[in-house]
Design an enzyme around this catalytic site. Sequence first.
Site, PDB file in Angstrom:
ATOM      1  N   GLY A  67       2.730  -1.109   4.412  1.00 17.62           N
ATOM      2  CA  GLY A  67       2.862   0.378   3.784  1.00 17.62           C
ATOM      3  C   GLY A  67       4.339   0.622   3.844  1.00 17.62           C
ATOM      4  N   GLY A  68       4.833   1.407   4.597  1.00  9.61           N
ATOM      5  CA  GLY A  68       6.154   2.103   4.629  1.00  9.61           C
ATOM      6  C   GLY A  68       7.242   1.308   4.104  1.00  9.61           C
TER       7      GLY A  68
ATOM      8  N   SER B 169       3.096  -1.713  10.507  1.00 12.91           N
ATOM      9  CA  SER B 169       4.333  -1.769  10.492  1.00 12.91           C
ATOM     10  C   SER B 169       4.946  -3.188  10.536  1.00 12.91           C
ATOM     11  CB  SER B 169       4.649  -1.276  12.093  1.00 12.91           C
ATOM     12  OG  SER B 169       4.071   0.019  12.552  1.00 12.91           O
TER      13      SER B 169
ATOM     14  N   HIS C 170      -9.695   1.119   4.526  1.00 10.34           N
ATOM     15  CA  HIS C 170      -8.566   1.302   5.315  1.00 10.34           C
ATOM     16  C   HIS C 170      -8.630   2.496   6.279  1.00 10.34           C
ATOM     17  CE1 HIS C 170      -4.304   2.737   6.308  1.00 10.34           C
ATOM     18  NE2 HIS C 170      -3.999   1.491   5.740  1.00 10.34           N
TER      19      HIS C 170
ATOM     20  N   GLU D 175      -5.678  -4.653  10.523  1.00  6.23           N
ATOM     21  CA  GLU D 175      -4.838  -3.675  10.645  1.00  6.23           C
ATOM     22  C   GLU D 175      -5.144  -2.863  11.810  1.00  6.23           C
ATOM     23  OE1 GLU D 175      -2.595  -2.487   6.566  1.00  6.23           O
ATOM     24  OE2 GLU D 175      -4.288  -1.455   7.006  1.00  6.23           O
TER      25      GLU D 175
ATOM     26  N   GLY E 272       1.937   2.387  10.766  1.00  2.10           N
ATOM     27  CA  GLY E 272       2.934   3.717  10.586  1.00  2.10           C
ATOM     28  C   GLY E 272       3.380   4.304  12.006  1.00  2.10           C
TER      29      GLY E 272
ATOM     30  N   ASN F  68       0.928  -0.997  -0.036  1.00  7.36           N
ATOM     31  CA  ASN F  68      -0.125   0.055   0.080  1.00  7.36           C
ATOM     32  C   ASN F  68       0.971   1.146  -0.105  1.00  7.36           C
ATOM     33  OD1 ASN F  68      -1.954   2.078   0.281  1.00  7.36           O
ATOM     34  ND2 ASN F  68      -2.468   1.347   2.512  1.00  7.36           N
ATOM     35  N   TRP F  69       1.040   1.870  -1.235  1.00  7.21           N
ATOM     36  CA  TRP F  69       2.001   2.862  -1.094  1.00  7.21           C
ATOM     37  C   TRP F  69       1.334   4.264  -0.692  1.00  7.21           C
ATOM     38  CZ3 TRP F  69       4.807   3.191  -6.829  1.00  7.21           C
ATOM     39  CH2 TRP F  69       5.330   1.882  -6.981  1.00  7.21           C
ATOM     40  N   LYS F  70       0.163   4.396  -0.552  1.00 11.21           N
ATOM     41  CA  LYS F  70      -0.423   5.558  -0.113  1.00 11.21           C
ATOM     42  C   LYS F  70      -0.047   6.657  -0.919  1.00 11.21           C
ATOM     43  CE  LYS F  70      -0.251   3.471   4.488  1.00 11.21           C
ATOM     44  NZ  LYS F  70      -0.347   3.476   6.148  1.00 11.21           N
TER      45      LYS F  70
ATOM     46  N   GLU G 259      -6.996   4.790   7.269  1.00 14.89           N
ATOM     47  CA  GLU G 259      -6.969   6.157   7.018  1.00 14.89           C
ATOM     48  C   GLU G 259      -8.155   6.919   6.348  1.00 14.89           C
ATOM     49  OE1 GLU G 259      -3.176   5.611   5.187  1.00 14.89           O
ATOM     50  OE2 GLU G 259      -2.473   5.120   7.148  1.00 14.89           O
TER      51      GLU G 259
END
Length: 258
Positions: free
Chosen positions: A241-242, A220, A102, A174, A180, A9-11, A104
């Site tokens: 993600g990250g 994470s 998600h 999640e 994150g 998930n590059w966001k 976010e």
Amino acid sequence: MKQKIIAANWKMNKTLPEAVQLIEQVSDYIMTKRLRFMDENVLVVLALPYVYLYEALYITRNVPHLALAAQNCYTERKGAFTGEISAEMLQSIGTEYVIIGHSERRNYFQEDNETLLKKVDMALEYDLRPIFCVGEQLNERMEDRHFHVIQKQLKDSVFHLPETDFANVAIAYEPVWAIGTGKTASPIQADRMHQFIRSEIRNNYSEKTACNTSILYGGSCNAANARELFSKNDIDGGLIGGASLNAADFEKIIESLY
Ligand code: PGA
């Protein structure tokens, strides 16, 4: 064999040249490992910003075990909704997956369970496979309400689906407090929730569907902790993600699956 999925998930990250470079690196990696991927039934999904999907589909057209996802879609079919992207548009360019729910989106864009139900329905109507995210806030876990919260998220947004449609849904657990933040749910905490999600699917549908549903962990997840998380029976991969923004880290996470 159940499908194992590692979804990136590059966001809202990367410029076009950076995106192209990373897609090419991941594609090259998959090409070198494709027999392994086939044996282990591994699929890599790249959830990219909308503007890169069309280019990415072209770059990855001959790469097996790789699918592309949008990070969102709109609740309506078409019309005067400035700035929105429909499921039909995504289907028309060849997108296969879409992340829905998600945290976010839930938190920053006020997407509630009812809105998410509409998005799930819309995605399936246009043959997109939802990666449906569930997760509790930190205070909900502290108050021991996490199982209840996840149960309600599933019930309100995906368990209305007929079993044949639900078979096209992957679930991502999640915990919001782990996204994150560098704090991961321990493998035991994560596995307990995954077992719970699978038992809810079993109760709502059937043993077969429960066994076949891919349930991913996100929050994470990185090259250092992925192997232990993925060693758990009910964790079928990850939503990353990250650590998906760098080819070497992402490849290490994929490698942790087998
Ligand atoms: P993270 O994000 O891996 O950076 O915690 C996961 C996600 O939000 O999907």
